[in-house]
Write an enzyme that holds these catalytic residues in place. Structure first.
Site, PDB file in Angstrom:
ATOM      1  N   LYS A  27       9.521   8.855  -4.755  1.00  0.00           N
ATOM      2  CA  LYS A  27       9.362   8.967  -3.397  1.00  0.00           C
ATOM      3  C   LYS A  27      10.339   8.061  -2.546  1.00  0.00           C
ATOM      4  O   LYS A  27      10.986   8.313  -1.624  1.00  0.00           O
ATOM      5  CB  LYS A  27       8.032   9.120  -2.973  1.00  0.00           C
ATOM      6  N   SER A  28       9.968   6.723  -3.056  1.00  0.00           N
ATOM      7  CA  SER A  28      10.757   5.516  -2.246  1.00  0.00           C
ATOM      8  C   SER A  28      12.316   5.885  -2.698  1.00  0.00           C
ATOM      9  O   SER A  28      13.202   5.719  -1.623  1.00  0.00           O
ATOM     10  CB  SER A  28      10.454   4.355  -2.973  1.00  0.00           C
ATOM     11  N   GLY A  99       4.601   7.517   6.459  1.00  0.00           N
ATOM     12  CA  GLY A  99       4.631   5.948   6.691  1.00  0.00           C
ATOM     13  C   GLY A  99       6.153   5.538   6.203  1.00  0.00           C
ATOM     14  O   GLY A  99       6.576   4.745   7.224  1.00  0.00           O
ATOM     15  N   ARG A 127      -2.127   4.377  11.499  1.00  0.00           N
ATOM     16  CA  ARG A 127      -1.833   3.307  10.821  1.00  0.00           C
ATOM     17  C   ARG A 127      -0.660   2.242  11.388  1.00  0.00           C
ATOM     18  O   ARG A 127      -0.208   2.690  12.446  1.00  0.00           O
ATOM     19  CB  ARG A 127      -0.552   3.868   9.703  1.00  0.00           C
ATOM     20  N   SER A 176       5.441  -6.129   2.098  1.00  0.00           N
ATOM     21  CA  SER A 176       5.811  -4.719   2.330  1.00  0.00           C
ATOM     22  C   SER A 176       7.197  -4.421   2.314  1.00  0.00           C
ATOM     23  O   SER A 176       7.910  -4.941   3.078  1.00  0.00           O
ATOM     24  CB  SER A 176       5.259  -4.244   3.945  1.00  0.00           C
ATOM     25  N   ASP A 329       0.506   1.440  -5.042  1.00  0.00           N
ATOM     26  CA  ASP A 329      -0.026   2.841  -4.697  1.00  0.00           C
ATOM     27  C   ASP A 329      -1.059   3.531  -5.803  1.00  0.00           C
ATOM     28  O   ASP A 329      -1.419   4.670  -5.740  1.00  0.00           O
ATOM     29  CB  ASP A 329       1.034   3.814  -4.562  1.00  0.00           C
ATOM     30  N   ARG A 360      -8.254   3.120   1.567  1.00  0.00           N
ATOM     31  CA  ARG A 360      -8.393   3.857   0.037  1.00  0.00           C
ATOM     32  C   ARG A 360      -9.379   3.007  -0.736  1.00  0.00           C
ATOM     33  O   ARG A 360     -10.115   3.414  -1.759  1.00  0.00           O
ATOM     34  CB  ARG A 360      -7.068   3.525  -0.720  1.00  0.00           C
ATOM     35  N   ARG A 408      -2.954  10.617  -2.691  1.00  0.00           N
ATOM     36  CA  ARG A 408      -3.529   9.751  -3.959  1.00  0.00           C
ATOM     37  C   ARG A 408      -4.969   9.853  -3.979  1.00  0.00           C
ATOM     38  O   ARG A 408      -5.346   9.788  -5.132  1.00  0.00           O
ATOM     39  CB  ARG A 408      -2.779   8.221  -3.633  1.00  0.00           C
TER      40      ARG A 408
HETATM   41  C1  S3P Z   1       6.885   2.205  -0.025  1.00  0.00           C
HETATM   42  C2  S3P Z   1       6.269   0.888  -0.013  1.00  0.00           C
HETATM   43  C3  S3P Z   1       4.847   0.857   0.033  1.00  0.00           C
HETATM   44  C4  S3P Z   1       4.205   2.121  -0.572  1.00  0.00           C
HETATM   45  C5  S3P Z   1       4.716   3.286   0.161  1.00  0.00           C
HETATM   46  C6  S3P Z   1       6.192   3.381  -0.306  1.00  0.00           C
HETATM   47  C7  S3P Z   1       8.475   2.292   0.079  1.00  0.00           C
HETATM   48  O1  S3P Z   1       4.265   0.710   1.217  1.00  0.00           O
HETATM   49  O2  S3P Z   1       2.863   1.849  -0.524  1.00  0.00           O
HETATM   50  O3  S3P Z   1       3.934   4.301  -0.539  1.00  0.00           O
HETATM   51  O4  S3P Z   1       9.034   3.061  -0.154  1.00  0.00           O
HETATM   52  O5  S3P Z   1       9.041   1.322   0.537  1.00  0.00           O
HETATM   53  P1  S3P Z   1       3.928  -0.870   2.048  1.00  0.00           P
HETATM   54  O6  S3P Z   1       5.455  -1.317   2.188  1.00  0.00           O
HETATM   55  O7  S3P Z   1       3.468  -0.790   3.373  1.00  0.00           O
HETATM   56  O8  S3P Z   1       3.365  -1.657   0.984  1.00  0.00           O
END
Ligand code: S3P
Length: 449
Positions: A27-28, A99, A127, A176, A329, A360, A408
């Protein structure tokens, strides 16, 4: 987007899991592949892209800002507009549950001379966005957000970008990758050098992919062990061919399922094992999990392997807080593994889990307690007494496990259902579409081998 109608589902106890599978794309990496392709000049091709709702929300938003994005057979083609070339979107950008889409695209818009309004579902609208609003405002963007009664800045919000934006040096106050990436994306269209000080390493896909697209990006480590990331702005990105590996955060559910269901033996092919993401596998191995990595290789700068997992008796451990960012995650499904281990598993340093798609810590504690798991919910973690491999009492009818629009949580309890005496029911499976289309079918495939 997820339909508004919740879909309750029951998960039954299962016999051994077996077979060779692969999981959908990371996903990222998928979000970043689309975004950077949209900023390159010319045509990029992406294979293995995750076609979950979160990533499709990013694609739609990029289309609304002028990128041409299409899919033929298994290949996604993105005709980029070039850094600085984004157009004013005509409508509000609906980010659904995502997010990552929201925070990364806020960064992108912050240094373009356009504005956009972001909305999202009930989970995303709760959020905190202050963490990206602060640095992007320092760069000159004007961001107006809804302020909540507990003084949080939340969606809906409007970003008015400034072009040219002001380069900043910013020390991340929270670990983050979304905040880091929002600033880097803003820095791409900002004159001069944008610098980020990262005291705690988070997933580094943005850095790897920015370099791959030809951006000038340097990473150094200072005397205190902080990473200093410097990006030279007004970059010209070259179109790329990208292969997205399978998502370790999705593989995590299958890995835990195979470890806790007696007699299981599975292989998950082509999974990303970037060390900034692979903390869960390390923790499960420390708990006694039989997990091995075969055919290790590098694809598009990302380490990838096939993962072989066999059922193993697990032992509870004290999970060090320092490993949390590399498995941020994966805690919901780790808690399920802990519930099946012998002895106590302790986790701490997990405040961030309270501001994910749901709280969570609280959602997992409530659900596991409904399955009669003994646990203690602390401010920043859970301490869980495992059953020592004995099946968990089910919760098939009442209480139904609440998933709180969190994919999740839904998938973690689907895994827990496999090791209950009589099955369990969750209130809504639809959030799974955000990150793992085909999840239930794949579970079924494993159970039928
Ligand atoms: C992500 C970063 C993480 C993760 C999210 C995906 C990303 O969040 O929890 O599912 O793709 O950069 P945070 O940056 O808020 O930790």
């Amino acid at each position: 987007m997820t339909s508004n109608t919740p879909q309750p589902v029951t998960f039954k106890p299962s016999g051994p899991l077996g077979g060779k599978i692969s999981v959908p794309g990371d996903k990222s990496i998928s979000h970043r592949a689309l975004i950077l392709s949209a900023l390159a000049i010319g045509k990029s091709r992406i294979t293995g892209l995750l076609e979950g709702e979160d990533v499709l929300a990013t694609a739609d938003a990029l289309r609304a800002m002028g990128a041409k994005i299409e899919k033929k057979d298994d290949v996604w083609t993105v005709h980029g507009v070039g850094v600085g070339g984004l157009m004013q979107p005509a409508n509000v950008l609906d980010m659904g549950n995502s997010g990552t889409s929201t925070r990364l695209l806020m960064g992108l818009i912050a240094s373009h001379g356009i504005s956009a309004t972001f909305t999202g579902d009930a989970s995303l609208s709760k959020r905190p966005m202050g963490r990206v609003i602060d640095p992007l405002s320092d760069m000159g963007a004007d961001i107006q957000a809804r302020e909540t009664s507990d003084h949080k800045s939340c969606l809906p919000l409007t970003v008015r970008g400034l072009c040219p934006a002001i380069p900043i040096e910013y020390r991340l106050p929270v670990a983050s990758a979304q905040v880091k990436s929002a600033i880097l994306l803003a820095g791409l269209n900002t004159p001069g050098i944008t610098r980020i000080v990262e005291p705690v390493l988070t997933r580094d896909h943005s850095e790897t992919m920015l370099r791959g697209f030809g951006a000038e990006l340097n990473v150094e480590t200072d005397a205190e062990g902080c990473r200093i990331i410097s990006l030279t702005g007004e970059a010209e990105l070259q179109p790329q061919k990208i292969k997205v590996p399978g998502d370790p955060s999705s593989a995590a559910f299958m890995v835990v399922a195979a470890l806790i269901v007696p007699g299981s033996d599975i292989v998950i092919e082509n999974v990303g094992i970037n060390p900034t993401r692979a903390g869960l596998f390390e923790v499960l191995q420390d708990m006694g999990g039989d997990i091995s990595f075969k055919r290790k290789r590098t694809v598009g700068g990302e380490p990838v392997a096939d993962i072989h997992v066999r059922h193993s008796p697990l032992t509870g451990i004290d999970v060090p807080a320092a490993i949390a960012p590399s498995m941020i995650d994966e805690f919901p499904v780790l808690f399920v593994a802990a519930a099946m281990a012998s002895g106590t598993t302790t986790t701490r340093g997990l405040h961030e889990l309270r501001v994910k798609e749901s709280d969570r810590l609280s959602q997992m504690a409530k659900g596991l307690e409904a399955l009669s798991v003994k646990l203690d919910e602390k401010d920043d973690g859970l301490t869980i007494e495992g059953s020592g491999g004995k099946p968990l009492p089910g919760a098939r009818t009442k209480p139904v496990i609440e998933t709180a629009l969190d994919h999740r949580i839904a998938m973690s309890f689907a895994v827990a259902g496999l090791v209950t005496k009589s099955g369990l029911a969750i209130d809504d499976i639809t959030p799974v579409q955000t990150s793992f289309p085909g999840f239930q079918d794949l579970m079924q495939t494993l159970a039928s081998k």
